[in-house]
Design a protein around this motif. Sequence first.
Motif, PDB file in Angstrom:
ATOM      1  N   VAL A 137       0.849  -1.200   0.000  1.00 55.80           N
ATOM      2  CA  VAL A 137       0.000   0.000   0.000  1.00 55.80           C
ATOM      3  C   VAL A 137       0.880   1.243   0.000  1.00 55.80           C
ATOM      4  CG1 VAL A 137      -1.670   1.336   1.322  1.00 55.80           C
ATOM      5  CG2 VAL A 137      -1.980  -1.126   1.064  1.00 55.80           C
ATOM      6  N   ARG A 138       1.926   1.245   0.837  1.00 55.96           N
ATOM      7  CA  ARG A 138       2.854   2.383   0.872  1.00 55.96           C
ATOM      8  C   ARG A 138       3.565   2.549  -0.465  1.00 55.96           C
ATOM      9  NH1 ARG A 138       7.288   2.717   4.140  1.00 55.96           N
ATOM     10  NH2 ARG A 138       7.540   0.463   4.227  1.00 55.96           N
ATOM     11  N   ALA A 139       4.052   1.431  -1.014  1.00 54.30           N
ATOM     12  CA  ALA A 139       4.815   1.506  -2.258  1.00 54.30           C
ATOM     13  C   ALA A 139       3.963   2.025  -3.409  1.00 54.30           C
ATOM     14  CB  ALA A 139       5.389   0.127  -2.592  1.00 54.30           C
ATOM     15  N   PHE A 140       2.758   1.502  -3.547  1.00 55.66           N
ATOM     16  CA  PHE A 140       1.894   1.962  -4.630  1.00 55.66           C
ATOM     17  C   PHE A 140       1.443   3.406  -4.409  1.00 55.66           C
ATOM     18  CE2 PHE A 140       1.270  -2.643  -5.524  1.00 55.66           C
ATOM     19  CZ  PHE A 140       1.615  -2.615  -6.866  1.00 55.66           C
ATOM     20  N   SER A 141       1.275   3.809  -3.158  1.00 57.26           N
ATOM     21  CA  SER A 141       0.928   5.207  -2.893  1.00 57.26           C
ATOM     22  C   SER A 141       2.078   6.131  -3.272  1.00 57.26           C
ATOM     23  CB  SER A 141       0.567   5.390  -1.417  1.00 57.26           C
ATOM     24  OG  SER A 141      -0.651   4.758  -1.104  1.00 57.26           O
ATOM     25  N   LEU A 142       3.318   5.728  -2.938  1.00 59.15           N
ATOM     26  CA  LEU A 142       4.481   6.530  -3.303  1.00 59.15           C
ATOM     27  C   LEU A 142       4.648   6.610  -4.812  1.00 59.15           C
ATOM     28  CD1 LEU A 142       6.993   5.260  -0.596  1.00 59.15           C
ATOM     29  CD2 LEU A 142       6.269   7.636  -0.903  1.00 59.15           C
ATOM     30  N   ASN A 143       4.443   5.507  -5.488  1.00 60.01           N
ATOM     31  CA  ASN A 143       4.565   5.523  -6.945  1.00 60.01           C
ATOM     32  C   ASN A 143       3.476   6.399  -7.564  1.00 60.01           C
ATOM     33  OD1 ASN A 143       5.907   4.272  -9.379  1.00 60.01           O
ATOM     34  ND2 ASN A 143       3.798   3.660  -9.769  1.00 60.01           N
ATOM     35  N   TYR A 144       2.266   6.298  -7.023  1.00 58.33           N
ATOM     36  CA  TYR A 144       1.173   7.136  -7.516  1.00 58.33           C
ATOM     37  C   TYR A 144       1.454   8.606  -7.239  1.00 58.33           C
ATOM     38  CZ  TYR A 144      -3.664   8.295  -8.612  1.00 58.33           C
ATOM     39  OH  TYR A 144      -4.795   8.814  -9.179  1.00 58.33           O
ATOM     40  N   TRP A 145       2.100   8.868  -6.103  1.00 61.79           N
ATOM     41  CA  TRP A 145       2.496  10.233  -5.762  1.00 61.79           C
ATOM     42  C   TRP A 145       3.477  10.773  -6.801  1.00 61.79           C
ATOM     43  CZ3 TRP A 145       7.176  12.532  -4.152  1.00 61.79           C
ATOM     44  CH2 TRP A 145       7.058  13.776  -3.550  1.00 61.79           C
ATOM     45  N   ALA A 146       4.463   9.957  -7.191  1.00 61.96           N
ATOM     46  CA  ALA A 146       5.434  10.378  -8.196  1.00 61.96           C
ATOM     47  C   ALA A 146       4.758  10.622  -9.542  1.00 61.96           C
ATOM     48  CB  ALA A 146       6.528   9.322  -8.347  1.00 61.96           C
ATOM     49  N   ILE A 147       3.827   9.749  -9.906  1.00 66.65           N
ATOM     50  CA  ILE A 147       3.104   9.913 -11.173  1.00 66.65           C
ATOM     51  C   ILE A 147       2.408  11.263 -11.216  1.00 66.65           C
ATOM     52  CG2 ILE A 147       1.087   9.093 -12.475  1.00 66.65           C
ATOM     53  CD1 ILE A 147       1.894   6.247 -11.669  1.00 66.65           C
ATOM     54  N   ASN A 148       1.786  11.630 -10.126  1.00 66.72           N
ATOM     55  CA  ASN A 148       0.992  12.857 -10.126  1.00 66.72           C
ATOM     56  C   ASN A 148       1.822  14.105  -9.879  1.00 66.72           C
ATOM     57  OD1 ASN A 148      -2.121  12.259 -10.310  1.00 66.72           O
ATOM     58  ND2 ASN A 148      -1.172  10.557  -9.224  1.00 66.72           N
ATOM     59  N   LEU A 149       2.968  13.972  -9.203  1.00 71.18           N
ATOM     60  CA  LEU A 149       3.889  15.108  -9.134  1.00 71.18           C
ATOM     61  C   LEU A 149       4.364  15.442 -10.540  1.00 71.18           C
ATOM     62  CD1 LEU A 149       5.655  17.142  -7.639  1.00 71.18           C
ATOM     63  CD2 LEU A 149       7.357  15.322  -7.327  1.00 71.18           C
ATOM     64  N   GLY A 150       4.767  14.410 -11.284  1.00 65.77           N
ATOM     65  CA  GLY A 150       5.163  14.650 -12.663  1.00 65.77           C
ATOM     66  C   GLY A 150       4.021  15.155 -13.519  1.00 65.77           C
ATOM     67  N   PHE A 151       2.815  14.605 -13.285  1.00 62.64           N
ATOM     68  CA  PHE A 151       1.658  15.019 -14.071  1.00 62.64           C
ATOM     69  C   PHE A 151       1.316  16.489 -13.831  1.00 62.64           C
ATOM     70  CE2 PHE A 151      -2.952  15.594 -14.471  1.00 62.64           C
ATOM     71  CZ  PHE A 151      -3.138  15.179 -15.782  1.00 62.64           C
ATOM     72  N   ALA A 152       1.376  16.916 -12.565  1.00 56.40           N
ATOM     73  CA  ALA A 152       1.043  18.305 -12.251  1.00 56.40           C
ATOM     74  C   ALA A 152       2.007  19.268 -12.935  1.00 56.40           C
ATOM     75  CB  ALA A 152       1.063  18.517 -10.738  1.00 56.40           C
ATOM     76  N   LEU A 153       3.295  18.952 -12.859  1.00 57.35           N
ATOM     77  CA  LEU A 153       4.291  19.829 -13.471  1.00 57.35           C
ATOM     78  C   LEU A 153       4.231  19.760 -14.991  1.00 57.35           C
ATOM     79  CD1 LEU A 153       7.300  19.142 -11.064  1.00 57.35           C
ATOM     80  CD2 LEU A 153       5.718  21.089 -11.058  1.00 57.35           C
ATOM     81  N   SER A 154       3.981  18.552 -15.527  1.00 60.77           N
ATOM     82  CA  SER A 154       3.946  18.422 -16.980  1.00 60.77           C
ATOM     83  C   SER A 154       2.714  19.097 -17.571  1.00 60.77           C
ATOM     84  CB  SER A 154       3.980  16.949 -17.388  1.00 60.77           C
ATOM     85  OG  SER A 154       2.786  16.281 -17.015  1.00 60.77           O
ATOM     86  N   ALA A 155       1.597  19.096 -16.835  1.00 60.84           N
ATOM     87  CA  ALA A 155       0.391  19.754 -17.347  1.00 60.84           C
ATOM     88  C   ALA A 155       0.614  21.250 -17.524  1.00 60.84           C
ATOM     89  CB  ALA A 155      -0.784  19.501 -16.404  1.00 60.84           C
ATOM     90  N   VAL A 156       1.281  21.874 -16.537  1.00 60.15           N
ATOM     91  CA  VAL A 156       1.588  23.301 -16.637  1.00 60.15           C
ATOM     92  C   VAL A 156       2.621  23.538 -17.730  1.00 60.15           C
ATOM     93  CG1 VAL A 156       2.489  25.306 -15.421  1.00 60.15           C
ATOM     94  CG2 VAL A 156       1.001  23.686 -14.229  1.00 60.15           C
ATOM     95  N   GLY A 157       3.674  22.706 -17.733  1.00 59.91           N
ATOM     96  CA  GLY A 157       4.719  22.867 -18.736  1.00 59.91           C
ATOM     97  C   GLY A 157       4.209  22.650 -20.147  1.00 59.91           C
ATOM     98  N   ALA A 158       3.311  21.684 -20.316  1.00 59.35           N
ATOM     99  CA  ALA A 158       2.765  21.427 -21.640  1.00 59.35           C
ATOM    100  C   ALA A 158       1.930  22.602 -22.131  1.00 59.35           C
ATOM    101  CB  ALA A 158       1.923  20.154 -21.618  1.00 59.35           C
ATOM    102  N   GLY A 159       1.188  23.224 -21.227  1.00 62.51           N
ATOM    103  CA  GLY A 159       0.402  24.387 -21.619  1.00 62.51           C
ATOM    104  C   GLY A 159       1.281  25.528 -22.106  1.00 62.51           C
ATOM    105  N   LEU A 160       2.423  25.725 -21.433  1.00 65.44           N
ATOM    106  CA  LEU A 160       3.355  26.775 -21.851  1.00 65.44           C
ATOM    107  C   LEU A 160       4.057  26.393 -23.155  1.00 65.44           C
ATOM    108  CD1 LEU A 160       4.892  27.655 -18.359  1.00 65.44           C
ATOM    109  CD2 LEU A 160       3.101  28.891 -19.609  1.00 65.44           C
ATOM    110  N   ALA A 161       4.449  25.109 -23.267  1.00 62.69           N
ATOM    111  CA  ALA A 161       5.136  24.668 -24.481  1.00 62.69           C
ATOM    112  C   ALA A 161       4.223  24.749 -25.694  1.00 62.69           C
ATOM    113  CB  ALA A 161       5.645  23.238 -24.300  1.00 62.69           C
ATOM    114  N   ALA A 162       2.929  24.495 -25.491  1.00 59.43           N
ATOM    115  CA  ALA A 162       1.988  24.551 -26.607  1.00 59.43           C
ATOM    116  C   ALA A 162       1.898  25.958 -27.192  1.00 59.43           C
ATOM    117  CB  ALA A 162       0.617  24.073 -26.153  1.00 59.43           C
ATOM    118  N   LYS A 163       2.145  26.978 -26.364  1.00 54.93           N
ATOM    119  CA  LYS A 163       2.132  28.354 -26.868  1.00 54.93           C
ATOM    120  C   LYS A 163       3.309  28.619 -27.802  1.00 54.93           C
ATOM    121  CE  LYS A 163      -0.329  30.607 -23.053  1.00 54.93           C
ATOM    122  NZ  LYS A 163      -0.263  31.686 -22.021  1.00 54.93           N
TER     123      LYS A 163
END
Length: 434
Positions: A137-163
């Motif tokens: 449970v801890r391991a999958f939560s940590l991995n999911y945390w990493a997925i969404n940390l990257g997702f949050a930053l990539s969503a903002v970065g992708a919006g800027l890159a698209a411009k």
Amino acid sequence: MRGWFDQAVGGLPRQFWLLWTGTLINRLGSFVVIFLAIYLTADRHFTQSQAGLVIGLYGVGGALGTTLGGVLADRWGRKPTMLTAQFGAAALMLALGFAHDYGQILAATFTLGLFSEAVRPAFSAMMVDIVPEKDRVRAFSLNYWAINLGFALSAVGAGLAAKVDYLLLFVVDAGSTLITALICLIFLHETRPAVRSPSRGRRDSGGMITALRDRVFMAYLLVSLLGIVVMMQHMSTLPIAMTAEGLSAATYGWVIAVNGVLIVLGQLFVPRLIGGRSPSRVLALGSLIIGLGFGLTAFAHASWFFALSVVIWTLGEMIQSPSNATTVAALSPASMRGRYQGLNSLSWSAGTALAPIAGGLTQEHLGNTALWLGCFLVCALAAAGHLVAGPSRQRRMRQLASAFEHPAPEPLPAAEPLPVAAGSEPPPAGDRAA
């Protein structure tokens, strides 16, 4: 706080952290899938139905990829399957970025889905291999945390890159995938367990047909598919709905980034919240909260209301994700973890394929209100399914845990009879066996 932090991240194997690092790097550059619907409609000027078909073909390719990846993870190995999928996905991402003809885009997207999703069952099986059950449970939560940390930053970065240029989205995505493949190549080692079967040492004791005949597991996947179709609307119909309200691609990037930020801030507290509780009840509650969040989108017209709906369905996603992962791990026989993880990934690929097609048709012909209220009803049905199937899942988990801890001993070879001296009686049968 220090004690909580040690409890949340301490004691996990080194190879888990290498997988975690690769996940984070890959997700930091995951630009394309997030903005594919906007890229196809706004930049390439395809219709909503055409865009839905492209995204749907990604899901179809992913469905084939996860099935193939699961079988290869058990037969060929976790590491070679991951390497082949990651290097192939990096090359195909660039090919999609340079494709101009609609037919080329369809072909590149389909093949990209196949390679991108083939890595999932091998990755998940490797994580189950190396992490003890008490820490999953801890391991999958940590991995999911990493997925969404990257997702949050990539969503903002992708919006800027698209411009700047949409091609930049494809280049960065391919680069992050390549870095993840190099981490796998250099640092990770094979973890496929050498599980013996009665048939003279074969590693796997059953094929994909055996997994497909597991009614408990297949029922779980069917119920989960309902929730996946709803969740995937945030990548297909949600950006189109926000664009229809006059909101820009950058605004969609910030709104959807709320999902990742909330998970980053709160996901590490989830294991303590759901620990010791019935997984089926946790999954049911998560489904209802997700349905509520997407249902409220029917009344959203401003960016803040869209963000509020994202907050609500993210809370359901946060409690549901680790329970989903640990349920799949607990229902998977050790000798067929790759296949079971492949079938689980297949359900996500199927949802990825169905969501834009069903959502796009509903949105185009019935409108946004029918789409989002329908999402709530589908999630309520999924919640009921989790509650009904809960007892049978618990029985299956106990059976598999008992079989793994106390495997049946292999039969001893027949003993040869001892030589009998002339004039003496043969020893008793029990003595010969001894």
